[in-house]
Design a protein around this motif. Sequence first.
Motif, PDB file in Angstrom:
ATOM      1  N   ALA A  29      38.994 101.522  12.896  1.00  6.51           N
ATOM      2  CA  ALA A  29      39.390 101.665  12.208  1.00  6.51           C
ATOM      3  C   ALA A  29      39.251 103.371  12.287  1.00  6.51           C
ATOM      4  O   ALA A  29      39.494 104.467  12.035  1.00  6.51           O
ATOM      5  CB  ALA A  29      39.978 101.827  10.516  1.00  6.51           C
ATOM      6  N   CYS A  30      37.473 103.707  12.103  1.00  5.62           N
ATOM      7  CA  CYS A  30      37.072 104.617  12.008  1.00  5.62           C
ATOM      8  C   CYS A  30      37.402 105.348  13.412  1.00  5.62           C
ATOM      9  O   CYS A  30      36.743 106.561  13.238  1.00  5.62           O
ATOM     10  CB  CYS A  30      35.390 104.482  11.555  1.00  5.62           C
ATOM     11  N   LEU A  31      36.809 104.860  14.147  1.00  5.63           N
ATOM     12  CA  LEU A  31      36.925 105.377  15.224  1.00  5.63           C
ATOM     13  C   LEU A  31      38.611 105.573  15.992  1.00  5.63           C
ATOM     14  O   LEU A  31      38.354 107.264  16.405  1.00  5.63           O
ATOM     15  CB  LEU A  31      36.720 104.114  16.574  1.00  5.63           C
ATOM     16  N   GLN A  32      39.175 105.104  15.265  1.00  5.83           N
ATOM     17  CA  GLN A  32      40.669 105.727  15.986  1.00  5.83           C
ATOM     18  C   GLN A  32      40.959 107.255  15.181  1.00  5.83           C
ATOM     19  O   GLN A  32      42.268 107.965  15.404  1.00  5.83           O
ATOM     20  CB  GLN A  32      41.370 104.656  14.566  1.00  5.83           C
ATOM     21  N   LYS A  33      40.267 106.737  14.032  1.00  5.98           N
ATOM     22  CA  LYS A  33      40.275 108.790  12.988  1.00  5.98           C
ATOM     23  C   LYS A  33      39.228 109.423  13.560  1.00  5.98           C
ATOM     24  O   LYS A  33      40.225 110.843  13.623  1.00  5.98           O
ATOM     25  CB  LYS A  33      40.063 108.060  12.016  1.00  5.98           C
ATOM     26  N   GLU A  34      38.488 109.099  14.344  1.00  5.79           N
ATOM     27  CA  GLU A  34      37.673 110.011  14.923  1.00  5.79           C
ATOM     28  C   GLU A  34      37.156 110.562  16.052  1.00  5.79           C
ATOM     29  O   GLU A  34      37.197 111.921  16.524  1.00  5.79           O
ATOM     30  CB  GLU A  34      36.162 109.475  14.599  1.00  5.79           C
ATOM     31  N   SER A  35      38.945 109.378  17.050  1.00  7.23           N
ATOM     32  CA  SER A  35      38.198 109.529  18.410  1.00  7.23           C
ATOM     33  C   SER A  35      39.540 109.561  18.887  1.00  7.23           C
ATOM     34  O   SER A  35      39.874 110.272  20.535  1.00  7.23           O
ATOM     35  CB  SER A  35      36.985 109.611  19.095  1.00  7.23           C
TER      36      SER A  35
END
Length: 436
Positions: A33-39
């Motif tokens: 989920a973090c990756l989706q938000k950040e990149s």
Amino acid sequence: MPCPHTSGEVSGNSRREFLKAAVAIGGTNALSACLQKESGSADIATQQYPQGPSDLSTLPERQHAWADYLVRNRFGTTTLPLHQSLLLLNYTGDGQPTETERDRVEAAFRTLERAFQRGTGGDNSAVSHEGLLFTVGYSPSYFDRFDASLPESLDLRPPEDVLTATGEEEPTPDHYDAVVHLASGYASVVLGAEEALFGGLDRLNGVKVKGGLSDIFERAERRNGFFGKGQPAKRYDADHFPEEAPLSMGYQSGFADSLPSEDSIAIREGPFAGATTQQVSRLEIHDESWYENDRERRTELMFSPEHTTTEVGNVGENLAGDSGVTEESVERIPEDVKKKNCLGHSQKLGKARDDEFRPRILRRDFNGTAEPSLHFDSWQREIGDFVKTRKAMQADEYADELPDGHNGILDHIEVTNRATFLMPPREHRTLPTPNP
């Protein structure tokens, strides 16, 4: 390459809250989920961040060599990465570690070094920490499992001895075997590194994951947090935090004159030459009582009675790269006690500096996630250097002469935990013996 601003530094409250919660929770779901938000992509296996060197021998031998890989502000002082995590670990084996275990753990650390560049990659003009900085340290209780003793010249005293020396009775002495400190400008890098260490990933940022810490170490505690301009005001549920402050007590830290060089804190001789010691504490910040003081009083308590709000600025920005604390500030302590009924935190710490008026401890601390708190991670050549600094901060000799709340920041912080570790050079960072 992801834009550095997507890490939460200038994005909306919902994104900041999401990233903060994700780092606190951990796990592969939070990572995706973090990756989706950040990149915009949830696939940690493919390369999305700058990778480390193919030749790891080009990396510094000192684990604590961070300065050349940190973002610098316009005054040349270093700024720590936004996302931070301390993994407090216990060795799961009986007796002494085996060579097979050492090989697995070292392979895991090398995976992180290959997967991510070291902080900024050494780019002096960098505006974000696109890579990863990490260290690993070992406690006195870890070394107790060996028949041999640590070198007598090495000052790695257990936390109980630190508390006795400083006269503190309330903090809990922690006896975790090891600690891993992870730091990056991106939440997904911190989370990805942790998952790779503990077997949650096959590939990390385009690099095959080798080795691991699972079944060798257990994660006994995770202490997560953040550092950065304006972050406490954005993340804590209170209106009194200054909008520009990087720490919850409202002022910048890391002034060039208040931090020693990385060379000066390195152990000089013996099997651990190039190492340093590490002290890890957790502090609760009594922010409400602190901000009951007006701005002028907070300035005096943080720096010295001679510091003015005009000189310091709202959060210390007018000081540029120098705290303004001098040997004269220290010499004025008895006079300030009698005439000003007040002592400054930085002023008192000046008493612990060496003969050349250089600080003894290198701070790498950050804000706690859940509530106004501080994870105080200090590096120093000897644990005794931390003790000297803490005793200077307490100024016990003046405690009876100063009104409550006038002895620096002491009445507005509460230490809950202390631990001590040895941070070996990279050559000996993996389950070391007392005489590697």
